[in-house]
Design a protein around this motif. Sequence first.
Motif, mmCIF file in Angstrom:
data_model
loop_
_atom_site.group_PDB
_atom_site.id
_atom_site.type_symbol
_atom_site.label_atom_id
_atom_site.label_comp_id
_atom_site.label_asym_id
_atom_site.label_seq_id
_atom_site.Cartn_x
_atom_site.Cartn_y
_atom_site.Cartn_z
ATOM 1 N N UNK A 247 17.205 -3.024 1.251
ATOM 2 C CA UNK A 247 16.148 -4.168 1.360
ATOM 3 C C UNK A 247 14.711 -4.124 1.672
ATOM 4 N N UNK A 248 14.511 -2.662 2.039
ATOM 5 C CA UNK A 248 13.175 -2.356 2.316
ATOM 6 C C UNK A 248 12.227 -1.844 1.358
ATOM 7 N N UNK A 249 12.513 -0.945 0.371
ATOM 8 C CA UNK A 249 11.914 -0.265 -0.799
ATOM 9 C C UNK A 249 10.985 -1.320 -1.586
ATOM 10 N N UNK A 250 11.932 -2.219 -2.104
ATOM 11 C CA UNK A 250 11.033 -3.010 -3.049
ATOM 12 C C UNK A 250 10.043 -3.909 -2.114
ATOM 13 N N UNK A 251 10.639 -4.646 -1.329
ATOM 14 C CA UNK A 251 9.696 -5.367 -0.663
ATOM 15 C C UNK A 251 8.539 -4.875 -0.046
ATOM 16 N N UNK A 252 8.770 -3.557 0.332
ATOM 17 C CA UNK A 252 7.430 -2.697 0.933
ATOM 18 C C UNK A 252 6.672 -2.443 -0.252
ATOM 19 N N UNK A 253 6.726 -2.117 -1.344
ATOM 20 C CA UNK A 253 5.985 -1.912 -2.368
ATOM 21 C C UNK A 253 5.219 -3.308 -2.532
ATOM 22 N N UNK A 254 5.833 -4.255 -2.633
ATOM 23 C CA UNK A 254 5.204 -5.589 -2.787
ATOM 24 C C UNK A 254 4.227 -5.912 -1.588
ATOM 25 N N UNK A 255 5.099 -5.913 -0.397
ATOM 26 C CA UNK A 255 4.004 -6.238 0.659
ATOM 27 C C UNK A 255 2.890 -5.619 0.897
ATOM 28 N N UNK A 256 3.115 -4.012 0.621
ATOM 29 C CA UNK A 256 2.022 -3.237 1.067
ATOM 30 C C UNK A 256 0.652 -3.430 0.064
ATOM 31 N N UNK A 257 1.023 -4.097 -1.226
ATOM 32 C CA UNK A 257 0.060 -4.273 -2.116
ATOM 33 C C UNK A 257 -0.714 -5.706 -1.863
ATOM 34 N N UNK B 105 -7.211 6.952 0.724
ATOM 35 C CA UNK B 105 -6.029 6.261 1.259
ATOM 36 C C UNK B 105 -5.331 5.433 0.422
ATOM 37 N N UNK B 106 -6.101 4.599 -0.091
ATOM 38 C CA UNK B 106 -5.463 3.376 -0.649
ATOM 39 C C UNK B 106 -4.934 3.874 -1.980
ATOM 40 N N UNK B 107 -5.485 4.830 -2.668
ATOM 41 C CA UNK B 107 -4.927 5.215 -4.055
ATOM 42 C C UNK B 107 -3.800 6.005 -3.705
ATOM 43 N N UNK B 108 -3.488 6.591 -2.759
ATOM 44 C CA UNK B 108 -2.252 7.356 -2.465
ATOM 45 C C UNK B 108 -1.178 6.343 -2.105
ATOM 46 N N UNK B 109 -1.655 5.476 -1.245
ATOM 47 C CA UNK B 109 -0.633 4.146 -1.060
ATOM 48 C C UNK B 109 -0.115 3.596 -2.470
ATOM 49 N N UNK B 110 -1.119 3.167 -3.292
ATOM 50 C CA UNK B 110 -0.720 2.739 -4.614
ATOM 51 C C UNK B 110 0.221 3.535 -5.291
ATOM 52 N N UNK B 111 -0.327 5.060 -5.361
ATOM 53 C CA UNK B 111 0.551 6.020 -6.092
ATOM 54 C C UNK B 111 2.048 5.902 -5.865
ATOM 55 N N UNK C 57 -5.158 -1.065 6.834
ATOM 56 C CA UNK C 57 -5.925 -0.920 5.508
ATOM 57 C C UNK C 57 -6.797 -2.306 5.398
ATOM 58 N N UNK C 58 -6.412 -3.127 5.829
ATOM 59 C CA UNK C 58 -6.914 -4.718 5.984
ATOM 60 C C UNK C 58 -8.430 -4.484 6.619
ATOM 61 N N UNK C 59 -8.283 -3.681 7.657
ATOM 62 C CA UNK C 59 -9.814 -3.465 8.219
ATOM 63 C C UNK C 59 -10.985 -2.970 7.107
ATOM 64 N N UNK C 60 -10.548 -2.137 6.398
ATOM 65 C CA UNK C 60 -11.666 -1.520 5.236
ATOM 66 C C UNK C 60 -11.955 -2.671 4.283
ATOM 67 N N UNK C 61 -10.595 -3.351 3.838
ATOM 68 C CA UNK C 61 -10.898 -4.401 2.853
ATOM 69 C C UNK C 61 -11.714 -5.471 3.113
ATOM 70 N N UNK C 62 -11.400 -5.917 4.520
ATOM 71 C CA UNK C 62 -12.299 -6.842 5.285
ATOM 72 C C UNK C 62 -13.523 -6.579 5.236
ATOM 73 N N UNK C 63 -13.908 -5.339 5.746
ATOM 74 C CA UNK C 63 -15.291 -4.956 5.852
ATOM 75 C C UNK C 63 -16.051 -5.020 4.212
ATOM 76 N N UNK C 64 -15.358 -4.422 3.591
ATOM 77 C CA UNK C 64 -16.103 -4.579 2.011
ATOM 78 C C UNK C 64 -16.229 -5.880 1.563
ATOM 79 N N UNK C 65 -15.284 -6.768 1.769
ATOM 80 C CA UNK C 65 -15.586 -8.330 1.349
ATOM 81 C C UNK C 65 -16.878 -8.851 2.267
ATOM 82 N N UNK C 66 -16.750 -8.671 3.617
ATOM 83 C CA UNK C 66 -17.889 -9.166 4.460
ATOM 84 C C UNK C 66 -19.366 -8.770 3.785
#
Length: 567
Positions: free
Chosen positions: A543-553, A68-74, A132-141
């Motif tokens: 105004x959505x596309x650039x900010x979405x790319x930054x925000x999603x990351x 999922x995360x790779x697809x988002x970044x791609x 996606x923060x659910x998974x990132x949070x679990x990994x960090x914990x």
Amino acid sequence: MDWLIDILRNNPSIPIFLTLGIGFWIGKLKYKTFSLGTVTSVLLVGVLVGQLDIPIPGPIKSVFFLLFLFAIGYSVGPQFFRALKGSGIRQVLFAIVMCLLCLGVTTGVALALGYNAGEAVGLFAGSQTISAVIGVGEDTIRTLGISQAEKQNWMDMIPVCYAVVYIFGTIGSAYILSYIGPAMLGGLKKVKEQTRELEKSMNNSSVTSQPGFINALRPVTFRAYSAEGDFFDSPRSIEEIEQKISSMGRRVFVERVRQGGTIIDEPAASVTISKGDVIVLSGRREYVVQDESWVGPEVADAELLNFAVEKIPVMLANKSVDGITVDGLRALPHMKGVAISSITRGGQELPVLARTKLIRGDVVTLAGLKREVDSAAKAIGYADRPATNTDMVFLGLGIFIGALIGAITIHLGGIPISLSTSGGALIAGLVLGWLRSKHPTFGQIPDSSVWLLNNLGLNMFIAIIGITAAPTFISGLKEAGLMLFVAGIISTSLPLIIGVWLGAKVFKFHPAINLGCCAGSRTTTAALGAIQDSLGSTVPALGYTITYAIGNTMLILMGVAITLICS
């Protein structure tokens, strides 16, 4: 029922697919404009199925989350890196400020209420609708130096808190940006008028007068007309015909000609048309379907109109078209006879307006005769013809390298800090997606495959989260209490309200662009749809596309930050 329960417990893959199927079905249900959404529905169904106490091996969950995360970044990589050095730097800075606001407000609320890291991560993921923060949070914990029992307790609280606050996170964001936001900017009526004025100004063209943008982009059309008007009292060349149409502010071309019993497939500009000849005009439907009485009556010439037309997506990859407007693209010599049907950036459709700026990585759908479309595609980029094959070498090694780098842990002051394998996979997707936009001959992942990796990856992960967290979900809900919902309202609303104000007063965005930037920074597509419906325009997508790319990351990586702060 005992035999069924035994089968489900002994074959955990079966209840996962049961959860997915029912969750997606419930996620599609709507009452007026309200819908739980797929992710929340899958989570709640997983909690229900998980009451059967079904153990699921850990690695399955991680595998799908990395996909999922790779697809988002791609999918957002080209916009992410292009924005960092391009003309959209103001939108980049705004997205960064918005993400910091989201982190700051949510962290402040969590610390004020004494939440542990798991509760804080769930609050952040739900209120900012960034699953996606659910998974990132679990990994960090898992990397923290605490007991295994405490780690498990914190991880169990994440989906509970997420489920409680996500509903307002989605509905509240849409309401704030589509109603409260316009009210803050002078009122909905005024913002609508300003949006129409912006559309009009963006339609001013030195090449052609683009008609007002409409939501359902009309297809390119080919129609046959008999040359019987006064204009043809004396023979006219094709060049003269096209010049006359251009003087009317329209972009239409003569593609084929019938002279007597002879059909000319590729007529040169010097070919002359006399009365009685039949010509085929091509262009966007709103250009061609107008008053053509000066030419003559339309005719149904089946033989003349029986020819192949190609409509293909083309990825803009050449430096010469980076930053060019739609108007400028149309003016290129290779674009003669070719119409622009649609434009997408990071999966989001943009308005086809004369002054819409295009960047490398955008996908422009071109339509016209095959020879003309092929010529245009070579001149501006790469014909990204529909394909079914995914470059598995690119996908597999990309996730491997990214996750490997993310797994590296650095200790600062006794605190373990790492991107985590999930953060590494996200960054790998960003980099490789960007590289593909520059060199589109490798790394092919069809849109349908990206959609599958994105939706199946995330929801498979969420389904397993729900099933495994089910035994402690109810007790966790009681522990979280009603105050969690209030915390979610504050964490959702305050950053958006401050963001609208900053966008207007500090960044000086146009109101429609301002609202689109707020939605993109928060990666809330539902809010973008609500804004566009409210304003009756797709301009906010600019105004959505650039900010979405930054925000999603940034928001995903901030899952690491809030975990460390609240631990």
